[in-house]
Design a protein around this motif. Structure first.
Motif, short mmCIF file in Angstrom:
data_model
loop_
_atom_site.label_atom_id
_atom_site.label_comp_id
_atom_site.label_asym_id
_atom_site.label_seq_id
_atom_site.Cartn_x
_atom_site.Cartn_y
_atom_site.Cartn_z
N GLU A 180 0.77 -1.12 0.08
CA GLU A 180 -0.09 0.19 -0.01
C GLU A 180 0.97 1.27 0.02
O GLU A 180 0.77 2.10 -0.83
CB GLU A 180 -0.96 0.10 1.20
CG GLU A 180 -1.81 -1.15 1.24
CD GLU A 180 -2.78 -1.27 2.50
OE1 GLU A 180 -2.26 -0.52 3.50
OE2 GLU A 180 -3.88 -1.75 2.66
N GLU B 289 -2.21 -0.44 -5.52
CA GLU B 289 -3.66 0.37 -5.99
C GLU B 289 -4.22 -0.24 -7.33
O GLU B 289 -5.14 -0.05 -7.53
CB GLU B 289 -3.03 1.61 -6.28
CG GLU B 289 -2.31 2.38 -4.84
CD GLU B 289 -1.78 3.84 -5.26
OE1 GLU B 289 -1.84 4.17 -6.40
OE2 GLU B 289 -1.34 4.56 -4.42
N VAL C 206 -5.64 -4.74 -3.70
CA VAL C 206 -6.02 -4.70 -2.20
C VAL C 206 -7.57 -4.27 -2.28
O VAL C 206 -8.07 -3.52 -2.64
CB VAL C 206 -5.51 -3.72 -1.40
CG1 VAL C 206 -6.09 -3.45 0.06
CG2 VAL C 206 -3.78 -3.66 -1.40
#
Length: 332
Positions: free
Chosen positions: A302, A308, A330
C-alpha cells in the motif's frame, strides 16, 4: 547430518507413542537404532527434544517447537506420496512444475487442479537448476526467484513473465526480541544477533554479505536451511531473512528491514508463450492471496503504490528476462 523426512517421522512417532520402544516398533526399526538416531537429531539441532522419564518420553520446549514444524511437513509428505500414486494412474498429460520455495505454491496448485490440470511438483533451492531442467524438457514451467545482484543464467529459448519486479525480503525474529516491537527494524538493531543463511540458495549468501557490508555490520552467521532457521528463531537462537509473505506466528515475528536493502525478482518461465499464458493467471491470484494475508507486506504494498492496481504483465515473452511488475489488488 542433514535432517530428512524420515527423521521428522521418527520424532512424530516418539511423541505420539510416548515411548522409544513403541515408536521403534511402529517404525519397524530396532530401539537402539532409533535411540542413536534421536541423539544425532538432537545434536544437529543443538538441544534435547525429549525428556526420558519412567513413564515415557515427553517433548521439551524445543521439542514442541520442532514437532510443531515437523507434523505438517510429515503430513504434506504423506499427501504428496498419495497424490503421486494417484497421478501415476491418471490418464492424459500432466503439468510438470518446478519451483523454489514460495507460500503462493499451495494456492497455485489448488487453482490448477480446479481447472482439471494435474500438476507434478519439483522443488529445488536452486533456480538455475530448475531453469536448466526446463530448457532440457524435464519441466513444463518453472516459478523461480532471482536474488538482486546475482543474475540467473537463463538458457536460450525460454520465455519469461515477471510476477514481481522487486519483492523486498523481510526478517524473521523471536517475538520477544526487542526489535520485534517495531514495525520495521534496522540491521544495526540485529548486529549482535546470530543470523542463519542458506548458502545453497543461488545468490543468497553473496546478497546477504553485501547487505551487511552496506550497513556496516558484521554479525555472526550460521549456515543452515530455513526450516531449521524457523525452529531456532522460535527458541531465540537466530534471526533470518525471509519472504515478506511469511506470516507472524506465536513463535516468529516477521518485520520489514529498514530501507529494503535486499530484494528478489519473481519470474515464471516456460519454453513457449502458450505454456506461460496457460498458468500465469492462477499464479498471480495465488500470490495476491498470500501477499494480502501478510499484514506487514500488505502495508508495504500500500505504501509503495504497488497495491493500487493490477498491472497486467506483457502478453509476449522476453527471453532476456524483461517485464513489468505485477501490482497486487487490495480489496477493502
Amino acid at each position: 547430518m542433514e535432517l530428512e523426512v524420515r527423521h521428522l517421522r521418527a520424532l512424530c512417532a516418539i511423541a505420539d507413542t510416548g515411548s522409544l520402544h513403541r515408536a521403534a516398533r511402529q517404525l519397524g526399526v530396532a530401539q537402539p537404532s532409533l535411540s542413536t538416531q534421536l541423539r544425532r537429531i538432537e545434536h544437529e539441532l543443538g538441544g534435547a527434544l525429549f525428556t526420558r522419564e519412567r513413564t515415557g518420553c515427553r517433548p521439551t520446549p524445543l521439542g514442541r517447537v520442532v514437532l510443531g514444524r515437523a507434523r505438517p511437513l510429515v503430513a504434506e509428505m504423506r499427501a504428496l506420496v498419495a497424490e503421486a500414486r494417484t497421478a501415476a494412474v491418471v490418464a492424459g498429460p500432466q503439468l510438470r512444475i518446478g519451483s523454489t520455495a514460495s507460500r503462493a505454491l499451495a494456492g497455485w496448485l489448488r487453482r490448477l487442479r480446479a481447472r482439471n490440470q494435474e500438476p507434478v511438483l519439483q522443488m529445488d533451492v536452486s533456480p538455475n537448476a530448475l531453469l536448466r531442467m526446463l530448457a532440457d524438457g524435464q519441466l513444463d514451467v518453472a516459478f523461480v526467484h532471482e536474488v538482486e545482484g546475482s543474475p540467473l543464467r537463463i538458457p536460450d529459448g525460454l520465455r519469461l513473465r515477471v510476477l514481481m519486479e522487486r519483492e523486498p525480503q523481510f526478517v524473521s525474529l523471536p517475538p520477544d526480541h526487542p526489535a520485534a516491537a517495531k514495525s520495521e527494524v534496522s540491521l544495526r538493531d540485529l548486529a549482535d544477533d546470530r543470523w542463519m543463511v542458506d548458502p545453497t540458495v543461488d545468490g543468497e549468501w553473496d546478497a546477504v554479505q553485501r547487505m551487511f557490508r552496506a550497513a556496516g555490520v558484521n554479525p555472526h552467521v550460521l549456515h543452515g536451511d530455513y526450516y531449521t532457521a524457523d525452529a531456532l528463531i522460535a527458541t531465540g537462537e537466530v534471526v533470518a531473512v525471509c519472504q515478506p509473505t511469511h506470516a507472524d506466528s506465536p513463535t516468529i515475528a516477521v518485520r520489514r528491514i529498514h530501507g529494503d536493502p535486499l530484494g528478489v525478482r519473481l519470474l515464471l518461465a516456460a519454453r513457449t508463450q502458450e505454456e506461460l499464458d496457460s498458468v500465469y493467471p492462477e499464479l498471480e491470484e495465488a500470490y495476491e492471496e498470500v501477499a494480502l494475508q501478510a499484514p506487514g507486506y500488505r502495508k508495504w504494498l500500500e505504501r509503495t503504490g504497488k497495491a493500487e492496481k493490477t498491472g497486467k504483465a506483457e502478453k509476449e515473452g522476453r527471453p532476456s528476462g524483461e517485464g513489468r511488475p505485477t501490482h497486487v489488488r487490495v480489496r477493502t
